[in-house]
Design a protein around this motif. Structure first.
Motif, PDB file in Angstrom:
ATOM      1  N   UNK A 239       0.846  -1.199   0.000  1.00  0.00           N
ATOM      2  CA  UNK A 239       0.000   0.000   0.000  1.00  0.00           C
ATOM      3  C   UNK A 239       0.882   1.249   0.000  1.00  0.00           C
ATOM      4  N   UNK A 240       1.898   1.271   0.863  1.00  0.00           N
ATOM      5  CA  UNK A 240       2.820   2.408   0.920  1.00  0.00           C
ATOM      6  C   UNK A 240       3.603   2.525  -0.388  1.00  0.00           C
ATOM      7  N   UNK A 241       4.093   1.399  -0.859  1.00  0.00           N
ATOM      8  CA  UNK A 241       4.860   1.355  -2.110  1.00  0.00           C
ATOM      9  C   UNK A 241       4.055   1.980  -3.251  1.00  0.00           C
ATOM     10  N   UNK A 242       2.781   1.606  -3.344  1.00  0.00           N
ATOM     11  CA  UNK A 242       1.928   2.172  -4.396  1.00  0.00           C
ATOM     12  C   UNK A 242       1.723   3.670  -4.192  1.00  0.00           C
ATOM     13  N   UNK A 243       1.507   4.055  -2.923  1.00  0.00           N
ATOM     14  CA  UNK A 243       1.222   5.468  -2.644  1.00  0.00           C
ATOM     15  C   UNK A 243       2.413   6.357  -3.003  1.00  0.00           C
ATOM     16  N   UNK A 244       3.642   5.892  -2.736  1.00  0.00           N
ATOM     17  CA  UNK A 244       4.782   6.764  -3.016  1.00  0.00           C
ATOM     18  C   UNK A 244       5.283   6.634  -4.456  1.00  0.00           C
ATOM     19  N   UNK A 245       4.999   5.542  -5.108  1.00  0.00           N
ATOM     20  CA  UNK A 245       5.569   5.357  -6.445  1.00  0.00           C
ATOM     21  C   UNK A 245       4.535   5.528  -7.542  1.00  0.00           C
ATOM     22  N   UNK A 246       3.267   5.570  -7.170  1.00  0.00           N
ATOM     23  CA  UNK A 246       2.229   5.646  -8.190  1.00  0.00           C
ATOM     24  C   UNK A 246       2.052   4.323  -8.923  1.00  0.00           C
ATOM     25  N   UNK A 247       2.655   3.258  -8.394  1.00  0.00           N
ATOM     26  CA  UNK A 247       2.502   1.938  -9.017  1.00  0.00           C
ATOM     27  C   UNK A 247       1.143   1.352  -8.642  1.00  0.00           C
ATOM     28  N   UNK A 248       0.813   0.256  -9.267  1.00  0.00           N
ATOM     29  CA  UNK A 248      -0.466  -0.382  -8.977  1.00  0.00           C
ATOM     30  C   UNK A 248      -0.262  -1.861  -8.668  1.00  0.00           C
ATOM     31  N   UNK A 249       0.670  -2.127  -7.778  1.00  0.00           N
ATOM     32  CA  UNK A 249       0.911  -3.520  -7.405  1.00  0.00           C
ATOM     33  C   UNK A 249      -0.251  -4.010  -6.543  1.00  0.00           C
ATOM     34  N   UNK A 250      -0.575  -5.283  -6.675  1.00  0.00           N
ATOM     35  CA  UNK A 250      -1.720  -5.830  -5.949  1.00  0.00           C
ATOM     36  C   UNK A 250      -1.458  -5.859  -4.447  1.00  0.00           C
ATOM     37  N   UNK A 251      -2.455  -5.448  -3.661  1.00  0.00           N
ATOM     38  CA  UNK A 251      -2.308  -5.473  -2.206  1.00  0.00           C
ATOM     39  C   UNK A 251      -3.118  -6.624  -1.627  1.00  0.00           C
ATOM     40  N   UNK A 252      -2.874  -6.870  -0.337  1.00  0.00           N
ATOM     41  CA  UNK A 252      -3.638  -7.899   0.363  1.00  0.00           C
ATOM     42  C   UNK A 252      -3.195  -9.288  -0.037  1.00  0.00           C
ATOM     43  N   UNK A 253      -4.049 -10.250   0.172  1.00  0.00           N
ATOM     44  CA  UNK A 253      -3.684 -11.650  -0.005  1.00  0.00           C
ATOM     45  C   UNK A 253      -3.305 -11.964  -1.450  1.00  0.00           C
ATOM     46  N   UNK A 254      -3.667 -11.068  -2.378  1.00  0.00           N
ATOM     47  CA  UNK A 254      -3.334 -11.346  -3.770  1.00  0.00           C
ATOM     48  C   UNK A 254      -2.011 -10.720  -4.162  1.00  0.00           C
ATOM     49  N   UNK A 255      -1.297 -10.199  -3.176  1.00  0.00           N
ATOM     50  CA  UNK A 255      -0.020  -9.537  -3.436  1.00  0.00           C
ATOM     51  C   UNK A 255       0.961 -10.464  -4.128  1.00  0.00           C
ATOM     52  N   UNK A 256       1.962  -9.854  -4.730  1.00  0.00           N
ATOM     53  CA  UNK A 256       2.946 -10.593  -5.498  1.00  0.00           C
ATOM     54  C   UNK A 256       3.814 -11.460  -4.583  1.00  0.00           C
ATOM     55  N   UNK A 257       4.281 -12.552  -5.100  1.00  0.00           N
ATOM     56  CA  UNK A 257       5.233 -13.401  -4.350  1.00  0.00           C
ATOM     57  C   UNK A 257       6.665 -12.953  -4.631  1.00  0.00           C
ATOM     58  N   UNK A 258       6.840 -12.012  -5.534  1.00  0.00           N
ATOM     59  CA  UNK A 258       8.168 -11.466  -5.794  1.00  0.00           C
ATOM     60  C   UNK A 258       8.197 -10.024  -5.311  1.00  0.00           C
ATOM     61  N   UNK A 259       9.403  -9.502  -5.178  1.00  0.00           N
ATOM     62  CA  UNK A 259       9.504  -8.101  -4.776  1.00  0.00           C
ATOM     63  C   UNK A 259       9.003  -7.205  -5.911  1.00  0.00           C
ATOM     64  N   UNK A 260       8.296  -6.137  -5.560  1.00  0.00           N
ATOM     65  CA  UNK A 260       7.918  -5.115  -6.543  1.00  0.00           C
ATOM     66  C   UNK A 260       9.024  -4.073  -6.580  1.00  0.00           C
ATOM     67  N   UNK A 261       9.313  -3.582  -7.769  1.00  0.00           N
ATOM     68  CA  UNK A 261      10.364  -2.572  -7.896  1.00  0.00           C
ATOM     69  C   UNK A 261       9.802  -1.323  -8.565  1.00  0.00           C
ATOM     70  N   UNK A 262      10.112  -0.169  -8.028  1.00  0.00           N
ATOM     71  CA  UNK A 262       9.728   1.075  -8.697  1.00  0.00           C
ATOM     72  C   UNK A 262      10.859   2.079  -8.566  1.00  0.00           C
ATOM     73  N   UNK A 263      11.046   2.874  -9.590  1.00  0.00           N
ATOM     74  CA  UNK A 263      12.018   3.958  -9.529  1.00  0.00           C
ATOM     75  C   UNK A 263      11.219   5.239  -9.483  1.00  0.00           C
ATOM     76  N   UNK A 264      11.441   6.055  -8.467  1.00  0.00           N
ATOM     77  CA  UNK A 264      10.690   7.304  -8.451  1.00  0.00           C
ATOM     78  C   UNK A 264      11.616   8.506  -8.535  1.00  0.00           C
ATOM     79  N   UNK A 265      11.145   9.482  -9.247  1.00  0.00           N
ATOM     80  CA  UNK A 265      11.908  10.722  -9.416  1.00  0.00           C
ATOM     81  C   UNK A 265      11.664  11.586  -8.196  1.00  0.00           C
ATOM     82  N   UNK A 266      12.731  12.193  -7.699  1.00  0.00           N
ATOM     83  CA  UNK A 266      12.584  13.052  -6.531  1.00  0.00           C
ATOM     84  C   UNK A 266      12.190  14.451  -7.005  1.00  0.00           C
ATOM     85  N   UNK A 267      10.975  14.889  -6.674  1.00  0.00           N
ATOM     86  CA  UNK A 267      10.549  16.221  -7.120  1.00  0.00           C
ATOM     87  C   UNK A 267      11.509  17.280  -6.582  1.00  0.00           C
ATOM     88  N   UNK A 268      11.871  18.237  -7.404  1.00  0.00           N
ATOM     89  CA  UNK A 268      12.861  19.236  -7.011  1.00  0.00           C
ATOM     90  C   UNK A 268      12.573  20.527  -7.776  1.00  0.00           C
TER      91      UNK A 268
END
Ligand SMILES: Nc1nc2c(ncn2[C@@H]2O[C@H](COP(=O)(O)OP(=O)(O)OP(=O)(O)O)[C@@H](O)[C@H]2O)c(=O)[nH]1
Ligand SMILES: [Mg+2]
Length: 352
Positions: A15-44
């Motif tokens: 949930x946090x990962x999606x909120x900060x990265x804008x990704x849409x990885x599945x949450x809850x019991x349907x979550x991924x069995x692998x690590x999710x990866x996102x690269x986010x740009x630091x607003x400046x």
């Protein structure tokens, strides 16, 4: 920069990962069995402004890579991290522990109840034990080979420290000693930030779970947020977002708060290169010398470093152009040992 997000199953990591990265990885019991990866740009805002001025072909923001570690559901011991995750995390520059502080009877906590301080202690202990196993194996090997050298001595000290229930983070090491064990990438030595994932009902309450007191006592950076609500807000249009935050008295977005806290925790700053081809922010640690900052851009710049021409962002903006900044004496010529400051605009002169 690579940040690993860890925590008990269903604590709200994704949930946090999606909120900060804008990704849409599945949450809850349907979550991924692998690590999710996102690269986010630091607003400046500085980079935005310089892009307007230089109109470069390319604009590049500093980046953070986030790794949302999948829960360990195979292990009968109910460890938070399985061995694959432990290996993955060795490459992280810092760890973020998402601590469940929200009540929700539909979301099971693997330990049966919500207790943030207990979870913090348990996870610390897991990191320490993972390090201890590595240390003991190596010490055994060195003993067999009869090599009681500097590495042996320092590993023995590490082991003793962990056996006292402490993380390697708090072990004082000289630069040379730190270097001696750097290759092990010990997990309990990595900077760790706590994110308290609170329920909606806790917003505005003072330390409802004791987590703030725990963080203060142990010297951890803590940010508190409500993961589910942050995710809902992150999915709103930009226009609605701020209005919604203001309504609820939520302050700065989770993404910015999170990034600021992470920058602080890691002692990071940005320097800038600006020109027609590219305006770009680069991330370095506080205290980095000009020659090493040059190396972040390209190894040739480090190898053939001659000097750096430096102007602070604010001075540059006040002057308006590089020529004016020079005229006004704001551009200094610095050598290898110059300590780069946040917001420095650098031009590296080099020769290879
Ligand atoms: N009430 C409430 N529920 C939340 C909050 N954050 C997450 N949840 C819920 O808790 C469940 C688990 O959230 P995830 O983000 O998948 O947690 P996770 O840590 O990634 O879980 P695993 O990947 O299975 O370890 C989901 O159903 C979320 O909707 C919160 O702040 N409040
Ligand atoms: Mg998850």
């Amino acid at each position: 920069m690579n940040v690993g997000i860890i925590g008990f199953a269903r604590s709200g990591k994704t949930t946090l990962f999606n909120a900060i990265s804008g990704a849409h990885a599945a949450v809850g019991a349907f979550g991924s069995r692998d690590a999710n990866i996102a690269v986010i740009k630091v607003p400046d805002e500085r980079i935005d402004r310089l892009s307007e001025i230089f109109k470069p072909k390319k604009t590049t923001y500093a980046e953070f890579q986030f790794l949302d570690i999948a829960p360990n559901e195979s292990d009968a011991e109910k460890k938070v991290l399985d061995s694959a995750s432990l290996t993955t995390l060795k490459n992280s520059d810092a760890l973020v522990h998402v601590v469940r502080a929200f009540e929700n009877e539909n979301v099971m906590h693997p330990a049966g109840s919500v207790d943030p301080v207990r979870d913090c202690g348990a996870l610390e202990e897991e990191l320490q034990l993972a390090d201890l196993i590595v240390i003991e194996r190596r010490v055994e090997r060195l003993t067999k080979e009869n090599r009681k050298d500097a590495e042996y001595e320092i590993l023995k000290r590490c082991a003793a420290h962990i056996e006292e229930g402490k993380s390697l983070r708090s072990l004082e090491l000289s630069a040379q000693e730190a270097n001696e064990i750097a290759g092990y990438c010990f997990l309990s030595q990595k900077a760790l930030m706590l994110v308290g994932n609170y329920g909606e009902e806790s917003i505005g309450e003072d330390d409802p779970s004791g987590l703030a007191a725990y963080a203060a006592e142990h010297g951890f950076t803590l940010i508190g947020l409500c993961g589910e609500m942050e995710l809902e807000i992150a999915e709103l249009s930009e226009k609605d977002r701020q209005a919604f935050r203001d309504d609820l008295g939520l302050g700065e977005g989770s993404r910015m708060r999170f990034l600021h806290a992470a920058y602080d925790m890691l002692g990071l700053i940005s320097f800038i290169t600006a020109g027609e081809p590219e305006v770009r922010a680069w991330t370095i640690r506080k205290g980095t010398h000009a020659v090493d900052a040059a190396g972040v851009i390209h190894s040739d710049l480090q190898r053939g470093f001659i000097r750096a021409e430096v102007v602070g962002y604010d001075d540059f903006i006040a002057a308006g152009t590089m020529a004016k900044a020079k005229e006004q004496g704001h551009v200094s010529v610095e050598g290898k040992d110059y300590v780069v400051c946040d917001g420095d605009m650098l031009l590296i002169r080099f020769n290879v």
